[in-house]
Write a protein that holds these residues in place. Structure first.
Motif, PDB file in Angstrom:
ATOM      1  N   UNK A   1      37.067  30.731  46.738  1.00  0.00           N
ATOM      2  CA  UNK A   1      38.015  30.975  45.650  1.00  0.00           C
ATOM      3  C   UNK A   1      38.245  32.471  45.445  1.00  0.00           C
ATOM      4  N   UNK A   2      37.181  33.259  45.466  1.00  0.00           N
ATOM      5  CA  UNK A   2      37.297  34.696  45.219  1.00  0.00           C
ATOM      6  C   UNK A   2      38.198  35.377  46.253  1.00  0.00           C
ATOM      7  N   UNK A   3      37.938  35.118  47.523  1.00  0.00           N
ATOM      8  CA  UNK A   3      38.750  35.741  48.567  1.00  0.00           C
ATOM      9  C   UNK A   3      40.181  35.219  48.512  1.00  0.00           C
ATOM     10  N   UNK A   4      40.333  33.931  48.225  1.00  0.00           N
ATOM     11  CA  UNK A   4      41.670  33.366  48.088  1.00  0.00           C
ATOM     12  C   UNK A   4      42.454  34.033  46.971  1.00  0.00           C
ATOM     13  N   UNK A   5      41.782  34.307  45.858  1.00  0.00           N
ATOM     14  CA  UNK A   5      42.430  34.976  44.733  1.00  0.00           C
ATOM     15  C   UNK A   5      42.845  36.391  45.090  1.00  0.00           C
ATOM     16  N   UNK A   6      41.992  37.100  45.802  1.00  0.00           N
ATOM     17  CA  UNK A   6      42.311  38.481  46.192  1.00  0.00           C
ATOM     18  C   UNK A   6      43.582  38.516  47.033  1.00  0.00           C
ATOM     19  N   UNK A   7      43.666  37.618  48.008  1.00  0.00           N
ATOM     20  CA  UNK A   7      44.844  37.570  48.873  1.00  0.00           C
ATOM     21  C   UNK A   7      46.063  37.097  48.090  1.00  0.00           C
ATOM     22  N   UNK A   8      45.869  36.074  47.262  1.00  0.00           N
ATOM     23  CA  UNK A   8      47.004  35.514  46.516  1.00  0.00           C
ATOM     24  C   UNK A   8      47.596  36.532  45.550  1.00  0.00           C
TER      25      UNK A   8
ATOM     26  N   UNK B   1      44.889  45.515  45.741  1.00  0.00           N
ATOM     27  CA  UNK B   1      44.082  44.763  46.707  1.00  0.00           C
ATOM     28  C   UNK B   1      42.769  45.499  46.983  1.00  0.00           C
ATOM     29  N   UNK B   2      42.862  46.821  47.164  1.00  0.00           N
ATOM     30  CA  UNK B   2      41.657  47.614  47.427  1.00  0.00           C
ATOM     31  C   UNK B   2      40.689  47.554  46.251  1.00  0.00           C
ATOM     32  N   UNK B   3      41.233  47.615  45.031  1.00  0.00           N
ATOM     33  CA  UNK B   3      40.373  47.496  43.851  1.00  0.00           C
ATOM     34  C   UNK B   3      39.670  46.135  43.821  1.00  0.00           C
ATOM     35  N   UNK B   4      40.421  45.087  44.136  1.00  0.00           N
ATOM     36  CA  UNK B   4      39.862  43.740  44.075  1.00  0.00           C
ATOM     37  C   UNK B   4      38.827  43.488  45.166  1.00  0.00           C
ATOM     38  N   UNK B   5      38.884  44.261  46.253  1.00  0.00           N
ATOM     39  CA  UNK B   5      37.895  44.091  47.308  1.00  0.00           C
ATOM     40  C   UNK B   5      36.488  44.454  46.843  1.00  0.00           C
ATOM     41  N   UNK B   6      36.395  45.163  45.726  1.00  0.00           N
ATOM     42  CA  UNK B   6      35.082  45.440  45.141  1.00  0.00           C
ATOM     43  C   UNK B   6      34.391  44.135  44.791  1.00  0.00           C
ATOM     44  N   UNK B   7      35.174  43.164  44.282  1.00  0.00           N
ATOM     45  CA  UNK B   7      34.623  41.854  43.949  1.00  0.00           C
ATOM     46  C   UNK B   7      34.082  41.178  45.209  1.00  0.00           C
ATOM     47  N   UNK B   8      34.804  41.336  46.305  1.00  0.00           N
ATOM     48  CA  UNK B   8      34.357  40.745  47.580  1.00  0.00           C
ATOM     49  C   UNK B   8      33.014  41.337  48.001  1.00  0.00           C
TER      50      UNK B   8
END
Length: 277
Positions: A80-87, A130-137
């Motif tokens: 879900x997390x990676x899907x959200x980042x891409x979406x 997207x780069x900011x959200x990759x922190x969650x990844x």
């Protein structure tokens, strides 16, 4: 004798617009960064709120749907997390792209710059998100380690393809919406509906391998959803899963067809956008 095309309505003019826009990277790069700074001006955490809001939503939905679908959280939450980042990147390019020229009316009418500058600015801004959200990844990898392999590097060309498609989608939809304003709410509604039809909070592989043949058969219809392929070419390498060639083939085909359509739109209507907005 063939009639000459009006100035500004040739394919060469459309290509030149893209080239001149790309050449002004310092302009749209600065504007895109300023957009983020302005949005979080006087905020203590600043752009970190981008990551926090996305993470809270993804974690909440991950916990909820893992219980509903009876899927182990350690497997479902990374999905879900990676899907959200891409979406978030995909939906941002489409929804903001539908009003990219309307929102920049003042700049279009008073700043002698190529139209593509505004699209490059939008895609750059979404790339920063997207780069900011990759922190969650990265945090997720610490909590739920994934069997990553060298194939994780495939996420880089996958994201470049995503950005290329975000650019043509923003250009095409932006031009069309500038002429027909009813397209804006339609686009937003379609994107909301597409979220539920795309395997973000559900697992496509589980449904396609369901022991119930009726469920498996209906699940195959998801292959007709183009967003499925865009999400999977990034999510699978980031989660250490095997690549599927068909996802890449579909994305490459959409990229070629999408840019061909966009160039036709740009050739015919680029010079009219300043009047429409």
């Amino acid at each position: 004798m063939a009639l000459a095309q009006p100035a500004g309505r040739t394919l060469a003019a459309a290509v030149a617009d893209l080239q001149r826009g790309w050449g002004q990277r310092s302009l749209w790069g600065h504007l895109g960064w300023q957009d983020i700074r302005q949005r979080y001006r006087r905020s203590v955490l600043g752009p970190v709120w981008i990551t926090i809001s996305m993470a809270v939503t993804a974690v909440a939905l991950g916990i909820l749907y893992s219980g509903l679908f009876d899927i182990e959280l350690s497997r479902f939450l990374p999905h879900v997390l990676v899907g959200f980042i891409v979406w978030n990147f995909v939906s941002g390019c489409i929804t903001e792209g539908s009003e990219v020229f309307i929102a920049n009316e003042g700049l279009i009418k008073h700043l002698p710059a190529p139209l593509s500058v505004h699209v490059y600015r939008l895609v750059w801004r979404q790339a920063l998100f997207f780069a900011h959200n990759m922190i969650v990844y990265l945090v997720m990898l610490l909590v739920f380690p994934q069997p990553l392999r060298w194939t994780v590097l495939a996420a880089v060309p996958a994201f470049l393809l995503l950005a290329l498609n975000g650019a043509w989608a923003s250009l095409a939809i932006g031009v069309i919406t500038a002429r027909f304003r009813d397209i804006l709410p339609i686009t937003q509604s379609v994107v909301q509906l597409a979220f539920f039809l795309t395997p973000i909070v559900w697992v496509y592989d589980d449904l396609i391998n369901s022991p119930n043949p009726a469920i498996a058969e209906r699940a195959r219809l998801a292959e007709f959803n183009p967003f499925l392929h865009f999400v999977e070419i990034i999510r699978r390498p980031l989660l250490g899963q095997d690549q599927q060639l068909r996802y890449w083939v579909v994305v490459l085909a959409i990229t070629v067809v999408g840019w061909a359509f966009t160039m036709l739109v740009m050739r015919r209507y680029r010079s009219r956008v300043s009047y429409w907005v």
